[in-house]
Design an enzyme around this catalytic site. Structure first.
Site, PDB file in Angstrom:
ATOM      1  N   LEU A  51      -6.775  -9.185  22.497  1.00  0.00           N
ATOM      2  CA  LEU A  51      -6.837 -10.337  21.674  1.00  0.00           C
ATOM      3  C   LEU A  51      -5.495 -10.646  20.783  1.00  0.00           C
ATOM      4  O   LEU A  51      -5.060 -11.742  20.130  1.00  0.00           O
ATOM      5  CB  LEU A  51      -7.945  -9.842  20.543  1.00  0.00           C
ATOM      6  CG  LEU A  51      -9.358  -9.639  20.953  1.00  0.00           C
ATOM      7  CD1 LEU A  51     -10.160  -9.087  19.833  1.00  0.00           C
ATOM      8  CD2 LEU A  51      -9.885 -11.086  21.426  1.00  0.00           C
ATOM      9  N   ASN A  53      -1.340  -9.003  20.160  1.00  0.00           N
ATOM     10  CA  ASN A  53      -0.127  -7.657  19.966  1.00  0.00           C
ATOM     11  C   ASN A  53       0.527  -7.903  18.642  1.00  0.00           C
ATOM     12  O   ASN A  53       0.996  -8.971  18.256  1.00  0.00           O
ATOM     13  CB  ASN A  53       0.864  -8.055  21.460  1.00  0.00           C
ATOM     14  CG  ASN A  53       0.027  -7.576  22.684  1.00  0.00           C
ATOM     15  OD1 ASN A  53      -0.599  -6.558  22.815  1.00  0.00           O
ATOM     16  ND2 ASN A  53       0.107  -8.493  23.435  1.00  0.00           N
ATOM     17  N   PHE A  56       3.127  -2.644  15.427  1.00  0.00           N
ATOM     18  CA  PHE A  56       2.399  -1.421  15.594  1.00  0.00           C
ATOM     19  C   PHE A  56       1.347  -1.234  16.541  1.00  0.00           C
ATOM     20  O   PHE A  56       0.735  -0.121  16.513  1.00  0.00           O
ATOM     21  CB  PHE A  56       1.918  -1.135  14.160  1.00  0.00           C
ATOM     22  CG  PHE A  56       3.096  -1.298  13.130  1.00  0.00           C
ATOM     23  CD1 PHE A  56       4.420  -0.877  13.169  1.00  0.00           C
ATOM     24  CD2 PHE A  56       2.622  -1.938  11.774  1.00  0.00           C
ATOM     25  CE1 PHE A  56       5.345  -0.977  12.279  1.00  0.00           C
ATOM     26  CE2 PHE A  56       3.572  -2.194  10.974  1.00  0.00           C
ATOM     27  CZ  PHE A  56       4.991  -1.706  11.219  1.00  0.00           C
ATOM     28  N   GLY A  57       0.834  -2.213  17.260  1.00  0.00           N
ATOM     29  CA  GLY A  57      -0.312  -1.892  18.086  1.00  0.00           C
ATOM     30  C   GLY A  57      -0.892  -3.182  18.912  1.00  0.00           C
ATOM     31  O   GLY A  57      -0.334  -4.250  18.585  1.00  0.00           O
ATOM     32  N   THR A  58      -1.912  -2.931  19.660  1.00  0.00           N
ATOM     33  CA  THR A  58      -2.537  -3.986  20.337  1.00  0.00           C
ATOM     34  C   THR A  58      -4.008  -4.081  20.157  1.00  0.00           C
ATOM     35  O   THR A  58      -4.687  -2.920  19.846  1.00  0.00           O
ATOM     36  CB  THR A  58      -2.575  -3.595  21.752  1.00  0.00           C
ATOM     37  OG1 THR A  58      -0.901  -3.812  22.363  1.00  0.00           O
ATOM     38  CG2 THR A  58      -3.000  -4.728  22.829  1.00  0.00           C
ATOM     39  N   VAL A  59      -4.830  -5.243  19.827  1.00  0.00           N
ATOM     40  CA  VAL A  59      -6.082  -5.454  19.452  1.00  0.00           C
ATOM     41  C   VAL A  59      -6.691  -5.858  20.803  1.00  0.00           C
ATOM     42  O   VAL A  59      -6.264  -6.807  21.363  1.00  0.00           O
ATOM     43  CB  VAL A  59      -6.153  -6.338  18.504  1.00  0.00           C
ATOM     44  CG1 VAL A  59      -7.748  -6.457  17.935  1.00  0.00           C
ATOM     45  CG2 VAL A  59      -5.479  -5.948  17.222  1.00  0.00           C
ATOM     46  N   LYS A  74      -8.244  -1.669  17.914  1.00  0.00           N
ATOM     47  CA  LYS A  74      -6.909  -1.771  17.630  1.00  0.00           C
ATOM     48  C   LYS A  74      -6.298  -0.354  18.170  1.00  0.00           C
ATOM     49  O   LYS A  74      -6.758   0.628  17.634  1.00  0.00           O
ATOM     50  CB  LYS A  74      -6.759  -1.675  15.860  1.00  0.00           C
ATOM     51  CG  LYS A  74      -5.439  -1.735  15.781  1.00  0.00           C
ATOM     52  CD  LYS A  74      -5.324  -1.977  14.371  1.00  0.00           C
ATOM     53  CE  LYS A  74      -3.567  -2.191  13.643  1.00  0.00           C
ATOM     54  NZ  LYS A  74      -3.660  -2.461  11.932  1.00  0.00           N
ATOM     55  N   ASP A 168      -0.348  -7.007   1.220  1.00  0.00           N
ATOM     56  CA  ASP A 168       0.003  -7.850   2.490  1.00  0.00           C
ATOM     57  C   ASP A 168      -0.583  -9.005   2.513  1.00  0.00           C
ATOM     58  O   ASP A 168      -1.067  -9.404   3.668  1.00  0.00           O
ATOM     59  CB  ASP A 168      -0.129  -6.848   3.823  1.00  0.00           C
ATOM     60  CG  ASP A 168       1.046  -7.258   4.761  1.00  0.00           C
ATOM     61  OD1 ASP A 168       1.730  -8.112   4.669  1.00  0.00           O
ATOM     62  OD2 ASP A 168       0.707  -6.968   5.968  1.00  0.00           O
TER      63      ASP A 168
END
Length: 354
Positions: A51, A53, A56-59, A74, A168
């Site tokens: 879904l 990038n 801090f990570g990939t969903v 996540k 944020d």
């Protein structure tokens, strides 16, 4: 509300402050009851697509093997988190996701880990980012903007009641569900604090002057960012955006609140933005003991059915077209990246409590 749901029916005949007090007690119980994630990798889920990038990570879109439910997973690399000094942030994010339960906030369904990665299993919100929709239509009219702003205001009110600073707020961190309502996500910078803190974090365009100047600050930084968000909804651009992305110049403009107010803003919207974006925090709307009530009672919000919004009874001005759980048309196309697999457990001591 149960551990794995955000459904809550709000009774308009009840005092909302009493409701928030009850929610605060429930939050406290969950906050004090944290569990460690099992080393089960994603063995209980089938990965269907990527879904998004992030830094801090990939969903990923996943489906549970034991049923038909879809979720967003996540995935975060332990090595990257250590290298980018995000270890405390990821622990904090899991903590907040596990404790918070509110209609317009993402929450934790499950969590797991393996030798290389950490996984947060979250509800699938497949209407895409509010950022993408806003970029497509360029500007919202004030009624449209008010619908989203009311939900964000309620979410900030809840978080502040739980002693959480979000820190944020931006369109990229707001998702749309299939009914057109919002879900705020990404709690990596969220901090639980009663008074002030002084950490420099957030997205440059949305930082309050006191953060830029490295001064101690309180929850009113979220209301400053809220002012920028509402401005951006209607203007189609951030008030402090710089074409050449000169961050130092942007910070200097933020510190003296140097921006142009569009002529087509109504007087009520003008007043709201000016009241929220006050360099002097003692004059900033929202920075009082009754801060959120002051924001919600501002004339720009006149006529808002707050309980109707909370119960999602107000028809959204836009409802994303979604044909099913695997409809990814509201997301950009991302490719799978190979995941490395170690034979040793990476940084077990740093992530023992995750």
């Amino acid at each position: 509300m149960s551990q794995h749901t955000s459904q809550y029916v709000f009774n308009s005949k009840e005092d909302y402050n009493v409701i928030l007090d009850n929610m605060s007690r429930e939050f406290e119980e969950r906050w004090n009851h944290q569990t460690q994630s099992p080393y089960t990798n994603l063995e209980n889920y089938i990965t269907r697509a990527v879904l998004g990038n992030g830094s801090f990570g990939t969903v990923m879109l996943v489906r549970e093997k034991s049923g038909k439910n879809y979720y967003a997973a996540k995935m975060m690399s332990k090595e990257d988190l250590v290298r980018l000094k995000q270890v405390a942030h990821v622990h904090n994010e899991k903590h907040v996701l596990n404790a918070a339960r509110f209609p317009f906030l993402i929450y934790l369904v499950d969590s797991t880990k393996c030798f290389d990665y950490l996984y947060l299993i979250l509800p699938l919100v497949n209407g895409g980012e509010l950022f993408s929709y806003h970029r497509r239509v360029r500007k919202f009219n004030e009624k449209h903007a008010r619908f989203y702003a009311a939900q964000v205001a309620l979410a900030l009110e809840y978080m502040h009641k739980m002693h959480l600073m979000y820190r944020d707020l931006k369109p990229e961190n707001i998702l749309l569900d299939q009914r057109g309502y919002i879900k705020i996500t990404d709690f990596g910078f969220t901090k639980r604090v009663d008074g002030r803190t002084s950490t420099l974090c957030g997205t440059p365009e949305y930082l309050a002057p006191e953060i830029v100047q490295l001064r101690p600050y309180n929850k009113s930084v979220d209301w400053w960012a809220f002012g920028i968000l509402v401005y951006e909804f209607v203007a189609g651009r951030s008030p402090f955006a710089i074409h050449n992305r000169d961050v130092i110049l942007m910070y200097s403009k933020i510190c003296i609140c140097d921006y142009k107010m569009p002529s087509y803003f109504t007087s009520q919207l003008r007043s709201l933005v000016e009241s929220l974006m006050q360099v002097d925090t003692s004059k900033r709307l929202g920075n009082s003991n009754d801060g959120s009530s002051d924001v919600k009672s501002h004339p720009w919000f006149q006529g808002v059915d707050w309980f109707g919004i909370l119960n999602q009874e107000v028809t959204a001005p836009y409802q994303p077209t979604i044909s099913g759980a695997e409809d990814l048309s509201n997301f950009e196309n991302f490719e799978f990246k190979d995941r490395y697999k170690s034979r040793i457990n990476r940084h077990p001591e740093l992530f023992a409590n995750f």
